[in-house]
Design a protein around this motif. Structure first.
Motif, PDB file in Angstrom:
ATOM      1  N   SER A   7       0.847  -1.195   0.000  1.00 12.81           N
ATOM      2  CA  SER A   7       0.000   0.000   0.000  1.00 12.81           C
ATOM      3  C   SER A   7       0.883   1.246   0.000  1.00 12.81           C
ATOM      4  O   SER A   7       2.001   1.243   0.509  1.00 12.81           O
ATOM      5  CB  SER A   7      -0.920  -0.003   1.215  1.00 12.81           C
ATOM      6  OG  SER A   7      -0.162   0.006   2.399  1.00 12.81           O
ATOM      7  N   LEU A   8       0.374   2.301  -0.581  1.00 11.47           N
ATOM      8  CA  LEU A   8       1.079   3.570  -0.638  1.00 11.47           C
ATOM      9  C   LEU A   8       0.347   4.555   0.265  1.00 11.47           C
ATOM     10  O   LEU A   8      -0.841   4.810   0.095  1.00 11.47           O
ATOM     11  CB  LEU A   8       1.103   4.103  -2.075  1.00 11.47           C
ATOM     12  CG  LEU A   8       1.710   5.483  -2.265  1.00 11.47           C
ATOM     13  CD1 LEU A   8       3.198   5.447  -1.897  1.00 11.47           C
ATOM     14  CD2 LEU A   8       1.518   5.948  -3.692  1.00 11.47           C
ATOM     15  N   ILE A   9       1.069   5.084   1.233  1.00 12.96           N
ATOM     16  CA  ILE A   9       0.508   6.069   2.148  1.00 12.96           C
ATOM     17  C   ILE A   9       1.366   7.323   2.029  1.00 12.96           C
ATOM     18  O   ILE A   9       2.589   7.251   2.113  1.00 12.96           O
ATOM     19  CB  ILE A   9       0.494   5.547   3.601  1.00 12.96           C
ATOM     20  CG1 ILE A   9      -0.369   4.294   3.687  1.00 12.96           C
ATOM     21  CG2 ILE A   9       0.000   6.619   4.555  1.00 12.96           C
ATOM     22  CD1 ILE A   9      -0.327   3.604   5.028  1.00 12.96           C
ATOM     23  N   ILE A  10       0.728   8.451   1.844  1.00 14.70           N
ATOM     24  CA  ILE A  10       1.451   9.704   1.632  1.00 14.70           C
ATOM     25  C   ILE A  10       1.159  10.660   2.785  1.00 14.70           C
ATOM     26  O   ILE A  10       0.028  10.778   3.242  1.00 14.70           O
ATOM     27  CB  ILE A  10       1.036  10.343   0.291  1.00 14.70           C
ATOM     28  CG1 ILE A  10       1.416   9.404  -0.859  1.00 14.70           C
ATOM     29  CG2 ILE A  10       1.680  11.711   0.121  1.00 14.70           C
ATOM     30  CD1 ILE A  10       0.941   9.850  -2.205  1.00 14.70           C
ATOM     31  N   ALA A  11       2.210  11.345   3.254  1.00 13.69           N
ATOM     32  CA  ALA A  11       2.073  12.382   4.273  1.00 13.69           C
ATOM     33  C   ALA A  11       2.818  13.615   3.764  1.00 13.69           C
ATOM     34  O   ALA A  11       3.756  13.502   2.975  1.00 13.69           O
ATOM     35  CB  ALA A  11       2.651  11.911   5.597  1.00 13.69           C
TER      36      ALA A  11
END
Length: 89
Positions: A7-11
């Motif tokens: 999964s790709l999680i961006i902050a």
């Protein structure tokens, strides 16, 4: 060949160079308020983020005393004395 989907999680980094760690990552790392994270660079140049182990002994004791029940009695009851013991006369 088996592939795994990650999964790709961006902050986003704020103007003060701060970041909010997304909830999914906080849960995965099991991090809470005042926990520390370590950032390690691998030989391949990747950055690995880990939860730093708690080295504060008394903080660990406090956390465990809040988590686990502690008997309210200050002394163990070994039962009544027998009364007729003879110890080295």
């Amino acid at each position: 060949m088996e592939t795994t989907k990650k999964s790709l999680i961006i902050a986003t980094i704020t103007s003060k160079n701060q970041i909010t760690i997304p909830k999914a990552i906080r849960q995965k790392l099991d991090v809470h308020t005042n926990d520390q994270l370590s950032f390690e660079e691998t030989a391949e140049g990747e950055i690995v983020i880990k939860k730093k182990a708690n080295d504060d002994f008394w903080q660990v004791v406090k956390e465990h005393s809040e988590t686990y029940t502690i008997p309210s009695e200050s002394e163990i009851d070994w039962g009544s004395d027998l009364g007729g013991e003879v110890i080295d006369e």
